[in-house]
Design a protein around this motif. Structure first.
Motif, PDB file in Angstrom:
ATOM      1  N   CYS A  83      38.943  -5.567 -31.529  1.00  0.00           N
ATOM      2  CA  CYS A  83      39.536  -6.914 -31.492  1.00  0.00           C
ATOM      3  C   CYS A  83      39.871  -7.362 -30.077  1.00  0.00           C
ATOM      4  N   ILE A  85      42.642  -6.917 -28.392  1.00  0.00           N
ATOM      5  CA  ILE A  85      44.056  -7.218 -28.123  1.00  0.00           C
ATOM      6  C   ILE A  85      44.560  -6.345 -26.966  1.00  0.00           C
ATOM      7  N   ASP A  88      43.566  -7.745 -23.617  1.00  0.00           N
ATOM      8  CA  ASP A  88      44.355  -8.923 -23.238  1.00  0.00           C
ATOM      9  C   ASP A  88      45.802  -8.570 -22.938  1.00  0.00           C
ATOM     10  N   GLU A 127      50.547  -3.067 -28.676  1.00  0.00           N
ATOM     11  CA  GLU A 127      49.985  -4.276 -29.288  1.00  0.00           C
ATOM     12  C   GLU A 127      48.886  -3.969 -30.297  1.00  0.00           C
ATOM     13  N   CYS A 128      48.278  -2.792 -30.224  1.00  0.00           N
ATOM     14  CA  CYS A 128      47.157  -2.487 -31.128  1.00  0.00           C
ATOM     15  C   CYS A 128      47.614  -2.590 -32.583  1.00  0.00           C
TER      16      CYS A 128
END
Lengths: 138, 463
Positions: A83, A85, A88, A127-128
């Motif tokens: 994804c 994330i 980022d 964040e994962c």
């Protein structure tokens, strides 16, 4: 809430140079200060301070660690869903996405592209959404 | 944004965005991700066309489950539907006057999902997406690489123009992306120009020597590159089919397929009347990414809001064309829900999974710390829709001018193909939709009572 620099700071500037968001101000050999609104709580300043002059948001004094001892992200491609994330979330842009893993798996996966830049903040792991990233001590 | 000559707005920042309950968001994401990663082995891409053919000939239709579409998306992306849509009558052909009889399986094979996937080097994920329906593709020519052309782009530059040259579609997608131009509008405007040429309204002198005939990929490439550079005939067409028709005159408007000046996407309202209604009622008209009867089936909102109409798992196709209160409630629910989805930064393909599988409302509660029921968020969506409508009216835009071209709504109906004999009762469906929102059923103007109910001021102050 943010990290703080207390008055035993010797103004060496190590924290200022490492801070990924330029949230630390101060002249050489003078007391430095964290701009609270800009601090992203990555903790890098605390890990490089040689005189234990940085406290975390809970007031705990941070301990200096050699860079070689900082935790680094480990990616589990079996869990990872590509994804991006983590990429980022990285404040120093040290992660990147690979090309297609194989002819059977056309997805790219995150990897440490610029290891020297990593500050060991662990934002990627936090964040994962599927816990495919873990922070591992070397 | 176009009127302001603005291509994009870029926002950047370094602060982490805080949420009320990160652990709960993560828990919900993991539940949702199980559905996203469910990927059984599936049919080869060449079979997709025959599934579409079967869907065309059957008198009945199964309610669409978005989990099935997700499997296609994950494997091929939106291009999974290329051939299937042509066969089942969802994709307009030859500027909306053709059908799969004009552009059959032998033609649409050129844009088969597997044919496109052969070019794919690696999957492309939008920000934070676990699905990754996009791709980066290798292509011939000076660019060498491009984003995988989406369904809309492939059919707008393919079937709508009777173009079977896949390389030309790859090239044009890259040219248009680099110019910040919309592939749907570009394809539809070229289709308009070709039909004008066919009717003798535009001549070879007008087209700078281009032979604008159906499927002439060299001429299509040359024309679009002229539009990008605003050169010769390209300058005439660069503002879209409505503006061009006005400049050309000679009844050229008969060939401009748009709603309120917005060229129409590759979903035929004669196949699913929900599209036709949303093309006309949305404050930004001609949108295919808000609502349709099939979208309502996939959103499965009735599973979390008991007041919404349930969908039967199997029904006769004729049922779709009956204009009743249930259809209006479905259309209104789509508009409200998609306003919430768009404001939350979610993806329409994601919410196609169904409300029980993708916990949009629970995510919002976890992010905000609210404990609001889905109905509360739908009211937010209703307020957004009403505000957009009120804005248009205040600016002097009459919603009744958003009616799509007659051909698009089956007036007259087609005489062949999947959609033969079909037309949409737009008058009643639009009026019923306005009523659902508490807008005037004739004019589409939000009533003072509605404005007050939604806390949007005392009507006239805003409208």
């Amino acid at each position: 809430m943010s990290y703080r620099i207390i008055d035993i700071c010797n103004g060496c500037g190590a924290c200022r140079r490492l801070c990924p968001v330029d949230a630390i101000r101060g002249e050489k050999n003078t007391l430095h200060a964290v701009v609270h609104d800009m601090c992203i709580e990555c903790g890098a300043c605390g890990r490089v301070c040689p005189v234990r002059a940085v406290t975390d948001p809970f007031g705990t004094v941070c301990t200096m660690l050699k860079k070689s001892e900082w935790e680094r992200p480990h990616f589990d491609s079996k869990i990872c869903m590509s994804c991006g994330i983590c990429i980022d979330a990285c404040p120093v842009h040290c992660l990147s996405l690979s090309g297609a893993a194989s002819s059977n798996d056309p997805h790219g996966y995150p990897y440490m592209a610029e290891g020297k830049k990593c500050i060991g903040c662990g934002f990627c792991a936090r964040e994962c959404p599927v816990d495919a990233v873990t922070m591992v001590a070397p | 944004m176009g009127a302001k000559r603005l291509k994009a707005v870029v926002l950047d920042g370094k602060k982490r965005i805080g949420v009320h309950n990160r652990a709960e968001i993560k828990r919900l994401s993991q539940l949702c991700n199980k559905w996203v990663q469910f990927q059984p082995l599936f049919l080869p891409g060449s079979m997709a066309a025959y599934v579409g053919t079967l869907m065309r000939v059957l008198p009945t239709q199964m309610a669409m489950d978005g989990l099935l579409y997700k499997i296609l998306l994950k494997k091929w992306g939106t291009g999974s539907m290329n051939q299937m849509s042509v066969e089942m009558g969802d994709s307009p052909i030859k500027n909306w006057k053709g059908s799969s009889e004009d552009w059959g399986i032998t033609h649409s094979r050129s844009v088969n999902p597997d044919a496109i996937r052969k070019h794919e080097k690696v999957k492309y994920h939008c920000y934070a997406c676990p699905l990754g329906c996009g791709g980066i593709c290798a292509m011939q020519g000076k660019y060498g690489e491009t984003h995988k052309p989406e369904y809309e782009s492939v059919l707008a530059l393919g079937g709508l123009l009777m173009n079977t040259d896949l390389e030309s579609i790859f090239h044009l997608c890259e040219v248009l992306n680099r110019a910040g131009m919309d592939t749907i509008s570009a394809g539809a405007t070229v289709a308009f120009a070709i039909e004008c040429y066919e009717a003798g309204i535009l001549t070879k002198e007008d087209t700078d020597g281009l032979e604008l005939t159906w499927g002439n990929s060299n001429a299509i490439i040359a024309l679009i590159e002229k539009m990008v550079r605003r050169e010769g005939i390209g300058d005439l067409l660069a503002d879209g089919s409505k503006a061009a028709a006005r400049k050309i005159g000679k009844n050229a408007g008969n060939y401009a397929m748009h709603a309120g000046g917005q060229e129409l996407p590759m979903h035929d309202g004669r196949n699913d009347p929900g599209y036709g209604v949303h093309y006309a009622v949305e404050p930004a008209p001609g949108r295919h990414n808000v609502g349709a009867q099939m979208y309502y089936e996939m959103f499965q909102l009735w599973k979390v809001m008991k007041s919404l109409p349930r969908v039967k798992p199997l029904y006769f196709k004729g049922r779709k064309y009956v204009a009743d209160e249930e259809k209006a409630a479905m259309a209104a629910a789509c508009s409200k829900f998609m306003n919430v989805v768009n404001c939350a930064g979610l993806c329409m393909f994601g919410v196609f999974l169904g409300a029980k599988r993708i916990p949009a409302f629970d995510w919002l509660n976890a992010a905000t710390g609210w404990h609001r029921p889905p109905e509360h968020y739908m009211e937010i969506g209703e307020r957004i829709q009403t505000l957009k409508q009120a804005f248009n009216i205040r600016q002097g835009v009459d919603p009744r001018t958003f009616w799509p071209a007659g051909r698009v709504i089956g007036r007259p109906p087609q005489t062949k193909g999947a959609n033969r004999g079909r037309s949409i009762n737009m008058e009643k469906m639009i009026s019923d939709y306005y009523t659902q929102f508490g807008w005037d059923p004739e004019t589409g103007r939000p009533t003072e009572k509605t404005m007050a109910r939604l806390g949007l001021g005392a009507g006239e102050d805003v409208v």
